[in-house]
Design a protein around this motif. Structure first.
Motif, PDB file in Angstrom:
ATOM      1  N   SER A  62       0.840  -1.198   0.000  1.00 15.09           N
ATOM      2  CA  SER A  62       0.000   0.000   0.000  1.00 15.09           C
ATOM      3  C   SER A  62       0.875   1.249   0.000  1.00 15.09           C
ATOM      4  O   SER A  62       1.896   1.306   0.702  1.00 15.09           O
ATOM      5  N   PRO A  63       0.493   2.279  -0.758  1.00 12.82           N
ATOM      6  CA  PRO A  63       1.249   3.531  -0.751  1.00 12.82           C
ATOM      7  C   PRO A  63       0.893   4.435   0.418  1.00 12.82           C
ATOM      8  O   PRO A  63       1.495   5.506   0.579  1.00 12.82           O
ATOM      9  N   SER A  64      -0.073   4.021   1.259  1.00  4.59           N
ATOM     10  CA  SER A  64      -0.505   4.874   2.373  1.00  4.59           C
ATOM     11  C   SER A  64      -0.493   4.171   3.727  1.00  4.59           C
ATOM     12  O   SER A  64      -0.537   4.826   4.768  1.00  4.59           O
ATOM     13  N   GLU A  65      -0.440   2.828   3.744  1.00  5.62           N
ATOM     14  CA  GLU A  65      -0.445   2.054   4.987  1.00  5.62           C
ATOM     15  C   GLU A  65       0.729   1.083   4.970  1.00  5.62           C
ATOM     16  O   GLU A  65       0.817   0.214   4.109  1.00  5.62           O
ATOM     17  N   GLN A  66       1.637   1.196   5.936  1.00  9.36           N
ATOM     18  CA  GLN A  66       2.864   0.421   5.898  1.00  9.36           C
ATOM     19  C   GLN A  66       2.681  -1.062   6.177  1.00  9.36           C
ATOM     20  O   GLN A  66       3.593  -1.862   5.917  1.00  9.36           O
ATOM     21  N   CYS A  67       1.511  -1.474   6.684  1.00  8.96           N
ATOM     22  CA  CYS A  67       1.288  -2.885   7.011  1.00  8.96           C
ATOM     23  C   CYS A  67       0.363  -3.596   6.029  1.00  8.96           C
ATOM     24  O   CYS A  67       0.073  -4.786   6.203  1.00  8.96           O
ATOM     25  N   LEU A  68      -0.108  -2.900   5.007  1.00  7.98           N
ATOM     26  CA  LEU A  68      -1.027  -3.493   4.036  1.00  7.98           C
ATOM     27  C   LEU A  68      -0.325  -3.780   2.713  1.00  7.98           C
ATOM     28  O   LEU A  68       0.501  -2.989   2.260  1.00  7.98           O
ATOM     29  N   PHE A  69      -0.662  -4.924   2.114  1.00  8.85           N
ATOM     30  CA  PHE A  69      -0.214  -5.198   0.757  1.00  8.85           C
ATOM     31  C   PHE A  69      -1.296  -5.950   0.001  1.00  8.85           C
ATOM     32  O   PHE A  69      -2.208  -6.535   0.592  1.00  8.85           O
TER      33      PHE A  69
ATOM     34  N   PRO B 219       5.244  16.707  -9.736  1.00  5.50           N
ATOM     35  CA  PRO B 219       4.488  15.890  -8.786  1.00  5.50           C
ATOM     36  C   PRO B 219       4.012  16.744  -7.621  1.00  5.50           C
ATOM     37  O   PRO B 219       4.638  17.742  -7.276  1.00  5.50           O
ATOM     38  N   PRO B 220       2.885  16.366  -6.990  1.00  5.85           N
ATOM     39  CA  PRO B 220       2.420  17.117  -5.837  1.00  5.85           C
ATOM     40  C   PRO B 220       3.349  16.913  -4.640  1.00  5.85           C
ATOM     41  O   PRO B 220       4.105  15.959  -4.582  1.00  5.85           O
ATOM     42  N   ALA B 221       3.278  17.845  -3.700  1.00  5.98           N
ATOM     43  CA  ALA B 221       4.141  17.754  -2.525  1.00  5.98           C
ATOM     44  C   ALA B 221       3.822  16.544  -1.680  1.00  5.98           C
ATOM     45  O   ALA B 221       4.687  15.875  -1.146  1.00  5.98           O
ATOM     46  N   ASP B 222       2.520  16.225  -1.545  1.00  2.00           N
ATOM     47  CA  ASP B 222       2.082  15.066  -0.760  1.00  2.00           C
ATOM     48  C   ASP B 222       1.451  14.064  -1.692  1.00  2.00           C
ATOM     49  O   ASP B 222       0.400  14.329  -2.282  1.00  2.00           O
ATOM     50  N   ILE B 223       2.065  12.900  -1.876  1.00  2.00           N
ATOM     51  CA  ILE B 223       1.572  11.938  -2.855  1.00  2.00           C
ATOM     52  C   ILE B 223       0.558  10.975  -2.273  1.00  2.00           C
ATOM     53  O   ILE B 223      -0.005  10.161  -2.986  1.00  2.00           O
ATOM     54  N   ASN B 224       0.302  10.995  -0.985  1.00  2.00           N
ATOM     55  CA  ASN B 224      -0.602  10.020  -0.386  1.00  2.00           C
ATOM     56  C   ASN B 224      -2.026  10.563  -0.310  1.00  2.00           C
ATOM     57  O   ASN B 224      -2.235  11.745  -0.219  1.00  2.00           O
TER      58      ASN B 224
END
Length: 475
Positions: A282-289, A470-475
């Motif tokens: 996941s690009p926003s949650e470090q424990c999800l895939f 690219p935007p400053a915040d990609i999430n």
């Protein structure tokens, strides 16, 4: 945004009966509308051939490094976070598919002097005498249209022996000198290529295709699965965290214990009933895939809750699900590509309501999808490659706008008969490579794509893709 479909392959009628000194183009008569040639649909006549249209690209280069490469990855570098001026330089790693196991290598290469041009999406209007109204026309100005670089790119490469063919290779985004390779021997190996990258950065000497002698190197870590595999992905948040999936439907988690050692969980994640084909953190949650499989499903996993999926999309496609890509700019969107040539976009928020999560579905390709990847610079744009030898770029934000198309045709003075069933989201169609396998956007050079196929690599920068920051915040 102005929409224009640029197909880099166009049919050109061979010149029959033209004599020396005579023009092959009639000086009088009506100009017939050009026709969009559709690969897989239209057939070439006996007196027609396909030719590349250079105006469809800001940059187009082809090269190879020896044996065909099934997989490669682009390395982050320190040459600039966002680069737009030619000539460009890129660093990559690639794994070979040699005819004998002992011949296989991982190539760490630098491609410099990538030249190109910047063109207006819509050409400037011309005055009555044919000069550009918005610029001071001069020979020097025209010469400056080449923004940088000339001639062919310079290839520099270093090679490391690899035991068996390389099914997939991925570089860690936080530490790009650390790379993981999936071999057809059933081993996943982790390598430190820092010495090779440093040597390339200091070198200026080019090498011939397939040149340079391979060296032996011991991997940092090595783990044997029950079978070979293809699925592999580094975590974008936790440096060193890795997942690998094999053809026996097993997924293993690698947790770093230091910068060069890993604890590999021997207990695999269980949920698929057939080969695991691709993995994406996941690009926003470090424990999800997410994972996809030959069993036709896509699954979402949380490493904190156990070894079973927290969500599973049954019958995600009617055939094997070959590849997936999680949108880093809009983390709710997951793209998947299938063996039946279709690809779908899902809004993962809809999974909570047990509703239909598909927000877009395309049946343009007629052969298996081999790679799919969201643009790191445009949330609505993604690229797709297929076994039909097409690399296509799509913008999901586009809809058919007849007034805008009419205005564009007026500005460009183009007369094109486009098929009515051509998807308006289709931005670009690149051809010319045989047996396309994998593609990647360059995260530091907006608009640049690199693809690998049986006959080598292509670097492309379509001229109708806006190269925004690219935007400053990609999430």
């Amino acid at each position: 945004m102005v929409r224009s479909l640029k197909n880099p392959k166009k049919a050109k009628r061979k010149n029959k009966g033209a004599k020396n000194g005579e023009s092959s183009v009639a000086s009088e008569g009506p100009v017939l509308p050009a026709k969009v040639w559709q690969p897989g649909v239209d057939k070439l006549e006996e007196d027609e051939e396909l030719q590349c249209d250079p105006s469809a690209y800001n940059s187009l280069h082809a090269f190879n490094i020896g044996w065909p490469c099934l997989s490669f990855d682009i390395l982050r570098d320190s040459l600039g976070l966002v680069r737009s001026e030619f000539p460009h330089t890129v660093y990559c790693v690639a794994g070979s598919q040699a005819e004998q196991a002992a011949f296989n290598t991982i190539g760490i290469f630098k491609l410099s002097n990538i030249s190109g041009k910047s063109r207006e999406l819509v050409p400037a209007k011309k005055d009555g005498e044919g000069s550009d109204m918005e610029s001071d026309s001069s020979d020097s100005d025209e010469d400056d249209d080449e923004e940088g670089g000339s001639g062919t790119p310079i290839l520099q490469i270093r090679k490391v022996f690899h035991d068996g063919c390389v099914n997939r290779i991925r570089a860690m985004s936080q530490n790009p000198h650390i790379c993981a390779s999936w071999g057809d021997t059933g081993y996943v190996q982790v390598w430190d290529f820092s010495s090779h990258i440093n040597a390339l950065a200091e070198s200026t000497a080019a090498v011939s295709n397939g040149g340079t002698t391979a060296s032996n190197q011991t991997p940092l870590a090595k783990f044997k699965h029950k079978d070979e595999g293809y699925a592999l992905d580094w975590n974008p948040f936790v440096p060193g965290r890795l997942v690998s999936g094999d053809c026996k439907n097993s997924i293993h988690l690698w947790e770093p214990t230091s910068s060069a050692t890993w604890n590999i969980d021997s207990n695999s994640f269980v949920g698929h009933t057939a080969s695991v084909e691709d993995l994406q953190w996941s690009p926003s949650e470090q424990c999800l895939f997410a994972s996809c499989s030959v069993d036709g499903t896509v699954a979402i996993w949380d490493i904190r809750t156990g070894k079973t999926p927290v969500a599973i999309i049954k019958e995600a496609h009617k055939a094997d699900v070959n590849v997936i890509s999680w949108n880093r700019l809009a983390s709710r969107l997951l793209a998947s590509g299938s063996d039946d040539g279709t690809f779908s976009i899902r809004d993962l928020r809809m999974l909570k309501d047990d509703g239909d999560s598909v927000v877009a579905h395309f049946e343009y390709h007629k052969h298996p999808i081999t790679s799919i990847e969201w643009s790191p610079h445009e949330a609505s744009t993604l690229a797709v490659s297929s076994s039909d030898n097409q690399l296509t770029i799509w913008d999901l934000s586009l809809e058919k706008d007849e007034e805008e198309e009419a205005e564009f045709k007026t500005k460009t003075n183009e007369h094109v008969e486009a098929p009515s069933d051509l998807p308006p989201q289709l931005l670009f169609n690149h051809q010319g490579q045989k047996d396309l396998k994998e593609l990647h956007w360059h995260s530091q050079i907006p608009g640049m794509l690199i693809s690998t196929a049986a006959d080598g690599f292509n670097v492309i920068m379509p001229s109708n893709i806006e190269n925004s920051l690219p935007p400053a915040d990609i999430n």
